[in-house]
Design a protein around this motif. Structure first.
Motif, PDB file in Angstrom:
ATOM      1  N   MET A 275       0.923  -1.097   0.051  1.00 22.56           N
ATOM      2  CA  MET A 275      -0.017   0.030  -0.162  1.00 22.56           C
ATOM      3  C   MET A 275       0.958   1.171   0.059  1.00 22.56           C
ATOM      4  O   MET A 275       1.778   1.233   0.795  1.00 22.56           O
ATOM      5  N   VAL A 276       0.816   2.119  -1.022  1.00 19.47           N
ATOM      6  CA  VAL A 276       1.427   3.297  -1.084  1.00 19.47           C
ATOM      7  C   VAL A 276       0.735   4.325  -0.888  1.00 19.47           C
ATOM      8  O   VAL A 276      -0.221   4.660  -1.588  1.00 19.47           O
ATOM      9  N   ARG A 277       1.165   5.556  -0.110  1.00 14.19           N
ATOM     10  CA  ARG A 277       0.276   6.702   0.022  1.00 14.19           C
ATOM     11  C   ARG A 277       1.431   7.931   0.379  1.00 14.19           C
ATOM     12  O   ARG A 277       2.114   7.619   1.386  1.00 14.19           O
ATOM     13  N   GLY A 278       1.455   8.760  -0.331  1.00 16.37           N
ATOM     14  CA  GLY A 278       2.185  10.031  -0.153  1.00 16.37           C
ATOM     15  C   GLY A 278       3.705   9.443   0.049  1.00 16.37           C
ATOM     16  O   GLY A 278       4.321   8.920  -0.803  1.00 16.37           O
ATOM     17  N   ASN A 279       3.962  10.021   1.340  1.00 11.21           N
ATOM     18  CA  ASN A 279       5.701   9.752   1.783  1.00 11.21           C
ATOM     19  C   ASN A 279       5.712   8.725   2.529  1.00 11.21           C
ATOM     20  O   ASN A 279       6.606   8.484   3.340  1.00 11.21           O
ATOM     21  N   GLY A 280       5.135   7.551   2.113  1.00 13.51           N
ATOM     22  CA  GLY A 280       5.423   6.328   2.852  1.00 13.51           C
ATOM     23  C   GLY A 280       4.745   5.177   1.928  1.00 13.51           C
ATOM     24  O   GLY A 280       4.046   5.196   1.087  1.00 13.51           O
ATOM     25  N   TYR A 281       4.952   3.961   2.713  1.00 10.72           N
ATOM     26  CA  TYR A 281       4.458   2.546   2.209  1.00 10.72           C
ATOM     27  C   TYR A 281       4.486   1.630   3.200  1.00 10.72           C
ATOM     28  O   TYR A 281       4.903   1.662   4.101  1.00 10.72           O
ATOM     29  N   ALA A 282       3.744   0.661   3.111  1.00 10.62           N
ATOM     30  CA  ALA A 282       3.366  -0.307   3.814  1.00 10.62           C
ATOM     31  C   ALA A 282       3.037  -1.556   3.247  1.00 10.62           C
ATOM     32  O   ALA A 282       2.663  -1.697   2.087  1.00 10.62           O
ATOM     33  N   VAL A 283       3.761  -2.877   3.899  1.00 14.77           N
ATOM     34  CA  VAL A 283       3.513  -4.159   3.301  1.00 14.77           C
ATOM     35  C   VAL A 283       2.910  -5.159   4.436  1.00 14.77           C
ATOM     36  O   VAL A 283       3.241  -5.102   5.632  1.00 14.77           O
ATOM     37  N   TRP A 284       1.660  -5.596   3.882  1.00  7.18           N
ATOM     38  CA  TRP A 284       0.886  -6.463   4.865  1.00  7.18           C
ATOM     39  C   TRP A 284       1.159  -7.825   4.361  1.00  7.18           C
ATOM     40  O   TRP A 284       0.935  -8.233   3.323  1.00  7.18           O
ATOM     41  N   ASP A 285       1.591  -8.607   5.389  1.00 10.40           N
ATOM     42  CA  ASP A 285       1.740  -9.921   5.510  1.00 10.40           C
ATOM     43  C   ASP A 285       0.661 -10.604   5.891  1.00 10.40           C
ATOM     44  O   ASP A 285       0.347 -10.709   7.154  1.00 10.40           O
ATOM     45  N   ARG A 286      -0.441 -11.136   5.040  1.00 11.35           N
ATOM     46  CA  ARG A 286      -1.564 -11.576   5.687  1.00 11.35           C
ATOM     47  C   ARG A 286      -1.516 -12.864   6.325  1.00 11.35           C
ATOM     48  O   ARG A 286      -2.148 -13.101   7.219  1.00 11.35           O
ATOM     49  N   LEU A 287      -0.381 -13.519   5.993  1.00 13.50           N
ATOM     50  CA  LEU A 287      -0.418 -14.929   6.528  1.00 13.50           C
ATOM     51  C   LEU A 287      -0.038 -14.769   7.989  1.00 13.50           C
ATOM     52  O   LEU A 287      -0.460 -15.428   8.733  1.00 13.50           O
ATOM     53  N   ASN A 288       0.923 -13.942   8.211  1.00 13.50           N
ATOM     54  CA  ASN A 288       1.575 -13.689   9.651  1.00 13.50           C
ATOM     55  C   ASN A 288       1.012 -12.421  10.356  1.00 13.50           C
ATOM     56  O   ASN A 288       1.220 -12.184  11.305  1.00 13.50           O
ATOM     57  N   GLN A 289      -0.201 -12.047   9.605  1.00 14.52           N
ATOM     58  CA  GLN A 289      -1.105 -10.709  10.135  1.00 14.52           C
ATOM     59  C   GLN A 289      -0.309  -9.755  10.855  1.00 14.52           C
ATOM     60  O   GLN A 289      -0.632  -9.355  11.768  1.00 14.52           O
ATOM     61  N   CYS A 290       0.728  -9.405   9.959  1.00 15.96           N
ATOM     62  CA  CYS A 290       1.459  -8.242  10.420  1.00 15.96           C
ATOM     63  C   CYS A 290       1.659  -7.231   9.280  1.00 15.96           C
ATOM     64  O   CYS A 290       1.640  -7.859   8.140  1.00 15.96           O
ATOM     65  N   CYS A 291       1.844  -5.995   9.649  1.00 14.02           N
ATOM     66  CA  CYS A 291       1.727  -4.976   8.733  1.00 14.02           C
ATOM     67  C   CYS A 291       3.086  -4.064   8.768  1.00 14.02           C
ATOM     68  O   CYS A 291       2.988  -3.322  10.163  1.00 14.02           O
ATOM     69  N   SER A 292       3.764  -3.842   8.017  1.00 15.67           N
ATOM     70  CA  SER A 292       5.271  -2.791   8.395  1.00 15.67           C
ATOM     71  C   SER A 292       4.965  -1.668   7.571  1.00 15.67           C
ATOM     72  O   SER A 292       4.668  -1.629   6.348  1.00 15.67           O
ATOM     73  N   ILE A 293       4.804  -0.517   8.278  1.00 14.24           N
ATOM     74  CA  ILE A 293       4.819   1.025   7.520  1.00 14.24           C
ATOM     75  C   ILE A 293       6.098   1.417   7.630  1.00 14.24           C
ATOM     76  O   ILE A 293       6.767   1.566   8.855  1.00 14.24           O
ATOM     77  N   LYS A 294       6.433   2.277   6.705  1.00 17.01           N
ATOM     78  CA  LYS A 294       7.662   2.985   6.595  1.00 17.01           C
ATOM     79  C   LYS A 294       7.268   4.356   6.096  1.00 17.01           C
ATOM     80  O   LYS A 294       6.538   4.564   4.875  1.00 17.01           O
ATOM     81  N   GLN A 295       7.449   5.470   6.988  1.00 17.27           N
ATOM     82  CA  GLN A 295       7.047   6.735   6.632  1.00 17.27           C
ATOM     83  C   GLN A 295       8.281   7.761   6.717  1.00 17.27           C
ATOM     84  O   GLN A 295       9.066   7.674   7.620  1.00 17.27           O
ATOM     85  N   SER A 296       8.162   8.877   5.759  1.00 13.83           N
ATOM     86  CA  SER A 296       9.276   9.599   5.655  1.00 13.83           C
ATOM     87  C   SER A 296       9.402  10.617   6.924  1.00 13.83           C
ATOM     88  O   SER A 296       8.137  10.895   7.131  1.00 13.83           O
ATOM     89  N   LYS A 297      10.429  10.785   7.250  1.00 14.08           N
ATOM     90  CA  LYS A 297      10.583  11.801   8.212  1.00 14.08           C
ATOM     91  C   LYS A 297      10.304  13.211   7.720  1.00 14.08           C
ATOM     92  O   LYS A 297       9.747  14.060   8.353  1.00 14.08           O
ATOM     93  N   ALA A 298      10.088  13.469   6.457  1.00 16.20           N
ATOM     94  CA  ALA A 298       9.793  14.581   5.994  1.00 16.20           C
ATOM     95  C   ALA A 298       8.172  14.970   6.184  1.00 16.20           C
ATOM     96  O   ALA A 298       7.652  16.268   6.315  1.00 16.20           O
TER      97      ALA A 298
END
Lengths: 287, 91
Positions: free
Chosen positions: A86-109
């Motif tokens: 999932m990509v939005r603006g200054n960051g993105y996320a990857v959702w691992d549905r199997l392991n039920q976890c979502c990692s978001i990385k957001q820019s300091k900007a």
């Protein structure tokens, strides 16, 4: 649920949110973000011991850590059967549905003083996750005003400018407003119910918490010179409702789920068009 | 053209309610709503029926003459094909 790799790291801040029946564990080590999350989701905090449906870990990183090909995009795409990017603006996320976890990385900007809503990315990801998780539970998010009046739930559906926030404002003295932007519907114990969400439009009121009620009617809004209510057939209601369901799937499975959920919703709940004048007299017709 | 055989695109999700079909094309979430005649043409586009067979079925099920039925079936199938809702074999 398998522990996602972040679970064993020390994170300073975490909160378990509950929206409808969906539990989302949110973790971050970035202090500047936390006041926004606490304020925006304060009415949707659950018991810490409940098992989450998904765990979100949000990291704030330097701009160069955001892949160049993702910057400035707005997209949701399957990386594999069980991984969604999932990509939005200054960051993105990857959702691992199997392991039920979502990692978001957001820019300091996003956390510079001139940026007014650094929590925007987090909120977008929560909406996307919720829309997918609800489908698995027979529910969905609908662009609508939802409210509870005399213990009964009602949805008022319409495009931007149709009057959703107006209905919320006019109804507020005698109803608990669940949202004037996105409302959650879900079938529980064979009964269709409507719940509040932390997502709001123009209505500025006493924001409801995570409460719900049996759904008694769906009204498709049209501003008019006089009040009128017309009941719709299931097919007519489905045709109007399908365009208001929030979803991001581009696969057949998601499309089938949405069709089934909307069909069940329109079969189990009376649906109407509501022509209304901008005062609260339309409630006489609904009652 | 009368002997081509239409086959529903397997990626298209649909449901039928009150004799009308709602079709969703997943790749762009396009929604199509079919009247009862178009719904019947969609149902018969199962890879087993040629256009002329579909037209014959429409004649039996609806009050329509063979020429109109064939014309409607051809136009609808061409429309489905243009929207990538079906594939066509044979002919």
């Amino acid at each position: 649920m398998k522990l996602c790799k972040h679970s064993i790291q020390y994170v300073r801040m975490q909160k378990l949110l509950c929206i409808g029946q969906t539990k989302i564990l949110c973790r971050t080590d970035y202090e500047a973000l936390w006041p926004f999350i606490e304020q925006h989701y304060q009415n949707f905090v659950a018991e810490a011991l409940a098992k989450p449906n998904v765990e979100i870990v949000l990291e704030v990183v330097s701009d160069k850590m955001i892949p160049a090909h993702l910057r400035g995009q707005d997209a949701v795409r399957f990386l594999s059967d069980n991984k969604i990017e999932m990509v939005r603006g200054n960051g993105y996320a990857v959702w691992d549905r199997l392991n039920q976890c979502c990692s978001i990385k957001q820019s300091k900007a996003d956390f510079q003083p001139k940026v007014k809503h650094p929590e925007y990315l987090f909120g977008s990801i929560v909406r996307i996750l919720l829309s997918y998780l609800l489908l698995e539970q027979g529910g969905c998010l609908i662009h609508s005003t939802g409210l509870i009046r005399n213990g009964q739930g009602y949805l008022f559906v319409g495009k931007s400018g149709a009057g959703k926030s107006t209905v919320a404002r006019l109804s507020a003295p005698t109803a608990k407003i669940l949202s004037d932007d996105l409302t959650l519907t879900q079938c529980l114990d064979d009964e269709m119910s409507v719940y509040g969400t932390p997502f709001w439009g123009d209505f500025k009121g006493d924001n409801a918490n995570n409460c719900g009620a049996p759904l008694r009617g769906i009204y498709f809004l049209q501003q008019a010179s006089k009040n009128d209510v017309t009941q719709l057939t299931v097919g007519q209601a489905m045709r109007q409702l399908l365009g208001s369901v929030m979803h991001f799937g581009q696969d057949k499975k998601t499309a089938v789920q949405i069709l089934d959920i909307v069909k069940n919703l329109c079969i189990s709940t009376p649906c109407y068009t509501l022509d209304f004048v901008p005062d609260n007299s339309f409630w006489k017709l609904i009652n | 053209m009368n002997e081509v055989i239409p086959i529903q695109n397997q990626n298209v999700a649909y449901t039928i309610i009150e004799e009308e079909a709602a079709l969703v094309h997943p790749t762009d979430s396009s929604l199509y709503w079919l009247n009862p005649v178009a719904t019947r043409i969609w149902e018969l586009s199962d890879g087993q029926n040629s256009v002329s067979a579909i037209a014959a079925a429409l004649c039996q099920e609806f009050e329509v003459d063979p020429e109109t039925a064939l014309d409607d079936a051809l136009k609808m199938i061409e429309s489905f094909h243009a929207k990538q809702l079906i594939q066509i074999v044979g002919g």
